[in-house]
Design an enzyme around this catalytic site. Structure first.
Site, PDB file in Angstrom:
ATOM      1  N   LYS A  37      26.426  17.378   5.925  1.00  0.00           N
ATOM      2  CA  LYS A  37      26.975  17.821   7.222  1.00  0.00           C
ATOM      3  C   LYS A  37      28.501  17.885   7.143  1.00  0.00           C
ATOM      4  O   LYS A  37      29.119  18.858   7.600  1.00  0.00           O
ATOM      5  CB  LYS A  37      26.528  16.890   8.349  1.00  0.00           C
ATOM      6  CG  LYS A  37      25.031  16.909   8.636  1.00  0.00           C
ATOM      7  CD  LYS A  37      24.577  18.242   9.186  1.00  0.00           C
ATOM      8  CE  LYS A  37      23.093  18.280   9.501  1.00  0.00           C
ATOM      9  NZ  LYS A  37      22.607  19.625   9.818  1.00  0.00           N
ATOM     10  N   TYR A  96      22.511  13.114   3.104  1.00  0.00           N
ATOM     11  CA  TYR A  96      22.286  13.960   4.288  1.00  0.00           C
ATOM     12  C   TYR A  96      23.581  14.075   5.097  1.00  0.00           C
ATOM     13  O   TYR A  96      24.012  15.168   5.454  1.00  0.00           O
ATOM     14  CB  TYR A  96      21.154  13.367   5.156  1.00  0.00           C
ATOM     15  CG  TYR A  96      21.258  13.770   6.603  1.00  0.00           C
ATOM     16  CD1 TYR A  96      20.872  15.041   7.013  1.00  0.00           C
ATOM     17  CD2 TYR A  96      21.786  12.897   7.561  1.00  0.00           C
ATOM     18  CE1 TYR A  96      21.013  15.421   8.340  1.00  0.00           C
ATOM     19  CE2 TYR A  96      21.942  13.267   8.872  1.00  0.00           C
ATOM     20  CZ  TYR A  96      21.542  14.535   9.262  1.00  0.00           C
ATOM     21  OH  TYR A  96      21.706  14.906  10.565  1.00  0.00           O
ATOM     22  N   SER A 106      26.484  16.690  12.975  1.00  0.00           N
ATOM     23  CA  SER A 106      25.990  15.381  13.401  1.00  0.00           C
ATOM     24  C   SER A 106      27.141  14.409  13.534  1.00  0.00           C
ATOM     25  O   SER A 106      28.115  14.481  12.769  1.00  0.00           O
ATOM     26  CB  SER A 106      25.010  14.864  12.348  1.00  0.00           C
ATOM     27  OG  SER A 106      24.738  13.492  12.561  1.00  0.00           O
TER      28      SER A 106
END
Ligand code: UD1
Length: 340
Positions: free
Chosen positions: A154, A150, A124
């Site tokens: 990544k 989150y 992302s």
């Protein structure tokens, strides 16, 4: 190629499955359906005109991962599986780290054990944190100023893949840094189906348009942008799906990172206007304070993917709004028959 899609029943996985099948690749989905529906795979099968092989397994469980991979003579893995809600990751950090990181480690171990040498990872643009300059290219620093667990998963997984590749030198790994995926397959059979109240802009706008939600809250109108609202690089999910196939087919031993974005930014109010035009519905909104952790503007420099993968976006924000509306109006409750 025979491609395993972990988390392949999700929003981006299903659309990628369609494009892979169109390109003649064989697919196997591994999913635990914790945040997706088997109906999504039935619809995917309907689009591609044949059954989709699916294995139900929680890849964060080492033995379950081993069992899922055993007997699959695969050439590649596209690793989508993972939790992805920013707010939830702040509330349940250890769950996010456990699920996202353990599943990746198990996938990497299975790939090495079984000699599967191609990996595409669903990363992302959040790994860039607060952008130092715009548009953002792949040389931008990663992991500095990431605002939530989150996003950290990544960034950490990117590093784990880089380290794992060093002892698996045949591995061709591609890290795809998505900007803001929106839209749906033009058939309206598959699309984004968030559980509960959508966190992301486009599904929220779509639910206001269809009458499921009353009003959009616009998070802040005093950013230094064209109209004061946040600017993002929205990418049609079919373009994003094509980016995965290009990454897979052009992968070489080593690790390469690519931005998947259009290079064009749109503000929240521009998205609202585009959705109103596509749907013919009025989107009621009000301005509320900015959301914690949001940045003013995120826009990709997609040149590396354009030149090295021979890929570029072909669809516009207007196309994404049309397709998102087509999906939402035909499936007001997503894949559920009724209610949420
Ligand atoms: C968010 C996540 C990002 C994740 C991505 C896809 C944050 C800080 N970032 O990106 O890590 O990869 O989703 O899941 O949460 N907006 C509104 N009202 C809404 C929703 C959004 O005004 O109800 C605005 C936001 O302030 C932003 C834009 O719309 O300016 C896009 O928001 P969103 O769709 O949530 O994506 P990101 O915040 O870019």
């Amino acid at each position: 190629m025979h491609v395993i899609l972990t988390g392949g029943a999700g929003y981006i996985g299903t659309h990628t499955a369609v494009v892979l099948a169109e390109r003649g690749h064989e697919i196997t989905v591994i999913d635990d359906f914790s945040n997706s529906s088997p109906v999504a795979l039935q619809r995917t099968a309907e689009i591609i005109g044949r059954e989709v092989r699916v294995i139900e397994a929680d890849l964060a469980d080492r033995e379950a991962a081993r069992a899922a991979f055993s007997g699959l003579d695969a050439d590649a893995v596209i690793h989508f599986a993972g939790l992805k809600a920013v707010g939830e990751s702040v509330a349940e950090p250890t769950r996010y780290y456990r699920v996202n990181i353990d599943s990746t480690i198990n996938v990497l171990d299975q790939m090495r054990e079984r000699g599967i040498n191609r990996l595409v990872f669903s990363s992302s643009a959040t790994v860039y944190g607060n952008p130092e300059k715009l548009p953002i290219d792949e040389s931008h620093r990663v992991g500095v100023g990431v605002t939530n667990p989150y996003g950290w998963t990544k960034a950490m997984i990117e590093q784990i893949i880089r380290d794992a590749q060093k002892i698996h030198p045949e591995l061709a790994a591609v890290l795809l840094r998505y900007f803001n995926p929106v839209g749906a397959h033009p058939s309206g059979l598959i699309g984004e189906d968030p559980s509960g109240i959508p966190n992301n802009l486009m599904p929220f706008v779509a639910q206001v348009a269809v009458g499921k939600r009353e009003q959009l809250s616009v998070f802040g109108d005093s950013y230094p942008t064209v109209d004061g609202t946040g600017v993002r690089d929205y990418i049609h999910v079919m373009d994003l799906a094509a980016g995965h196939v290009a990454a897979l087919e052009n992968s070489k031993p080593g690790v390469a990172a690519y931005n998947l974005g259009s290079g064009t930014g749109s503000s929240v109010l521009e998205v609202v206007a585009a959705f109103e035009a596509a749907s013919g519905r009025k989107i009621d909104y009000r301005i509320v304070p900015a959301r914690a952790g949001d940045v003013a503007e995120m826009v990709a420099d997609p040149h590396k993917a354009n030149t090295e993968l021979g890929w570029r976006t072909e669809l516009t924000l207007a196309d994404a709004c049309r397709d998102s509306w087509n999906w939402q109006s035909a499936n007001p409750n997503g894949y559920a028959e009724q209610g949420e």
